[in-house]
Scaffold this motif. Structure first.
Motif, PDB file in Angstrom:
ATOM      1  N   PRO A 100      33.471  26.637  37.810  1.00 26.01           N
ATOM      2  CA  PRO A 100      34.353  27.769  37.486  1.00 26.01           C
ATOM      3  C   PRO A 100      34.366  28.836  38.574  1.00 26.01           C
ATOM      4  O   PRO A 100      35.367  29.549  38.720  1.00 26.01           O
ATOM      5  CB  PRO A 100      33.769  28.311  36.175  1.00 26.01           C
ATOM      6  N   TYR A 109      36.850  26.323  27.124  1.00 31.69           N
ATOM      7  CA  TYR A 109      36.094  27.562  27.273  1.00 31.69           C
ATOM      8  C   TYR A 109      34.997  27.706  26.211  1.00 31.69           C
ATOM      9  O   TYR A 109      33.818  27.857  26.534  1.00 31.69           O
ATOM     10  CB  TYR A 109      37.064  28.742  27.196  1.00 31.69           C
ATOM     11  N   GLU A 112      38.041  40.941  28.045  1.00 35.80           N
ATOM     12  CA  GLU A 112      37.574  39.732  27.369  1.00 35.80           C
ATOM     13  C   GLU A 112      37.675  39.879  25.855  1.00 35.80           C
ATOM     14  O   GLU A 112      37.913  38.893  25.156  1.00 35.80           O
ATOM     15  CB  GLU A 112      36.125  39.434  27.762  1.00 35.80           C
ATOM     16  N   GLY A 168      35.823  36.764  31.054  1.00 39.08           N
ATOM     17  CA  GLY A 168      34.780  35.803  31.399  1.00 39.08           C
ATOM     18  C   GLY A 168      33.431  36.005  30.762  1.00 39.08           C
ATOM     19  O   GLY A 168      32.423  35.583  31.332  1.00 39.08           O
ATOM     20  N   ASP A 217      31.874  32.737  30.418  1.00 39.43           N
ATOM     21  CA  ASP A 217      31.995  31.944  31.644  1.00 39.43           C
ATOM     22  C   ASP A 217      30.691  32.064  32.432  1.00 39.43           C
ATOM     23  O   ASP A 217      30.319  33.165  32.847  1.00 39.43           O
ATOM     24  CB  ASP A 217      33.169  32.474  32.469  1.00 39.43           C
ATOM     25  N   SER A 259      29.949  31.499  35.380  1.00 41.80           N
ATOM     26  CA  SER A 259      30.093  32.012  36.750  1.00 41.80           C
ATOM     27  C   SER A 259      30.167  33.537  36.767  1.00 41.80           C
ATOM     28  O   SER A 259      29.964  34.162  37.808  1.00 41.80           O
ATOM     29  CB  SER A 259      31.346  31.428  37.411  1.00 41.80           C
TER      30      SER A 259
END
Length: 426
Positions: A37, A120, A346, A397, A400, A402
């Motif tokens: 990602p 996700y 987010e 994110g 996420d 990353s």
């Protein structure tokens, strides 16, 4: 009797070998799930696909993308150590049920509720479950190395002229904001933030002089070249927390136990409080009001509130979301604020893209983390986790890896996060 003992020893040896293999398997796919990602936020993946197409001109670009996506979806083999963890490592029935529910929600979201290859919630659930019982410091180190490696590689390829930059640079107040090979300076600043906030966390707030030097150097680079304001605020806040916590520990500041307990209790609800404030700001938003939207430093944050405000007016209440393809990309956004039309926050993304299910999943994970940290009396960790909540108020994110390693770090094995090893008290 001796034969039974020998067989038992052999069984234990085989079991230990399997455990070590599965642990290695986990760390390998952890790195893959962090690097991939991060690379997606650069043109590198597109260049790889184009390179493949150049060597295989008979392969249509669209089919090449499908094949490449299929190969990269092998990162979901992180499910193997996730299931292994549920079966062998989790001892409590409640933990197993919770893990299975998270994986089921992620799987259902990926399989039934999306219009495209959206994993996700599934990836987040698998990584969270697979990280149970692992070495949280090792996870953090691998994350820092992986993200830093992609950032350094991207910058090097940018300076070498291999990755484009000018088309992804932005301008603010007449100043160029450099992306250094990423799809925009915000993404670059977000990944650098992830490295620094993770470093601060594993140091447990007691930083060394070279840690502060690194923070200062990267902060100067941010201010001069990138102008990533959200990342800047988050790191400044976290660093200020480090300085206060260090003074509290080393100077033994006399703080009432009642104040400390109240602080921990408040931090337990940080995600719910911040989420509620953001929701209120979105619902009550009016152009030109309130005044703090017009403060020059915060002016660029107005779009983070106005875009979801207008989307909320246009779109019906949703349990499962399913708006990713149509509304998440800048060129296809439902509404636009001046030249700003991207759904960044987010909290808003979890609702509009994944619906009420996504909101409950995200807020449930982090609120549970805060309550567990409170039980362990880890006050500084609760503070850093709340800084994370503020960062993703205006940045995408939160699930996420990353951008955010904290779900894995804090669920890895909280009983190993022992700040008393530093001679401190949370």
């Amino acid at each position: 009797m001796s034969n039974i003992k020998e067989e038992w020893k052999e069984f234990q040896i085989k079991l230990e070998k399997k455990r070590k293999f599965m642990e290695t398997f986990y760390y390998v796919f952890l790195v893959i799930n962090i690097i991939y990602p991060t690379m997606l936020n650069t043109p590198m993946v597109g260049n790889i696909i184009a390179l493949i197409g150049g060597h295989m001109p008979w392969l249509p670009v669209q089919k090449g993308v499908i094949i490449f996506s299929g190969i990269t979806n092998l990162r979901l083999l992180i499910a193997v150590p996730a299931f292994y963890t549920i079966i062998t490592d989790m001892k409590r029935t409640g933990e197993r049920i919770c893990a299975c529910i998270m994986m089921l929600v992620g799987w259902a979201s990926a399989l039934f509720l999306r219009e495209w290859n959206d994993t996700y919630l599934l990836t987040a659930a698998l990584l969270l479950v697979a990280s149970y019982g692992k070495d949280y410091k090792k996870i953090a180190r691998l994350g820092i190395i992986s993200i830093s490696g992609v950032v350094i590689l991207s910058a090097a390829l940018c300076f070498a002229g291999i990755l484009p930059e000018e088309e992804y640079n932005l301008f603010r107040d007449g100043k160029v904001r450099h992306s250094l090979g990423f799809f925009g300076p915000t993404g670059l600043a977000g990944h650098v933030y992830a490295v620094l906030i993770t470093l601060i966390f594993i140091r447990n707030g007691i930083l060394k002089w070279f840690d502060y030097l690194l923070i200062v150097v990267l902060t100067v680079v941010n201010i001069v070249f990138v102008d990533g304001r959200v990342a800047l605020i988050a790191i400044m806040l976290a660093t200020a927390g480090c300085l206060f916590y260090t003074s509290y520990v080393k100077c033994k500041l006399p703080i009432s136990e009642n104040i400390i307990r109240g602080y921990r209790f408040l931090m337990s609800f940080s995600y719910l409080i911040i989420g509620a404030v953001f929701c209120l700001a979105v619902i009550t938003y009016r152009e030109g009001l309130p005044i703090y939207y017009k403060i020059k430093f915060f002016a660029s944050f107005e779009g983070r509130v106005e875009v979801p405000h207008r989307m909320m007016q246009e779109l019906p209440f949703s349990v499962f979301g399913n708006y990713m393809q149509k509304y998440s990309q800048a060129e296809n956004s439902l509404v636009q604020v001046g030249q700003y039309n991207f759904l960044d926050s987010e909290y808003a993304r979890l609702y509009f893209i994944y619906g009420l299910v996504g909101v409950v999943f995200g807020f449930g994970v982090f609120t549970a983390i805060q309550w567990r940290l409170r039980k362990e009396k880890m006050g500084f960790a609760m503070f850093i986790t709340s800084v994370v909540a503020l960062f993703f108020l205006v940045q995408k994110g939160i699930l996420d890896p990353s951008y955010n390693l904290f779900p894995m770090l804090l669920w890895a094995k909280l009983d190993t996060i022992n700040n008393r090893a530093e001679g401190t008290k949370g």
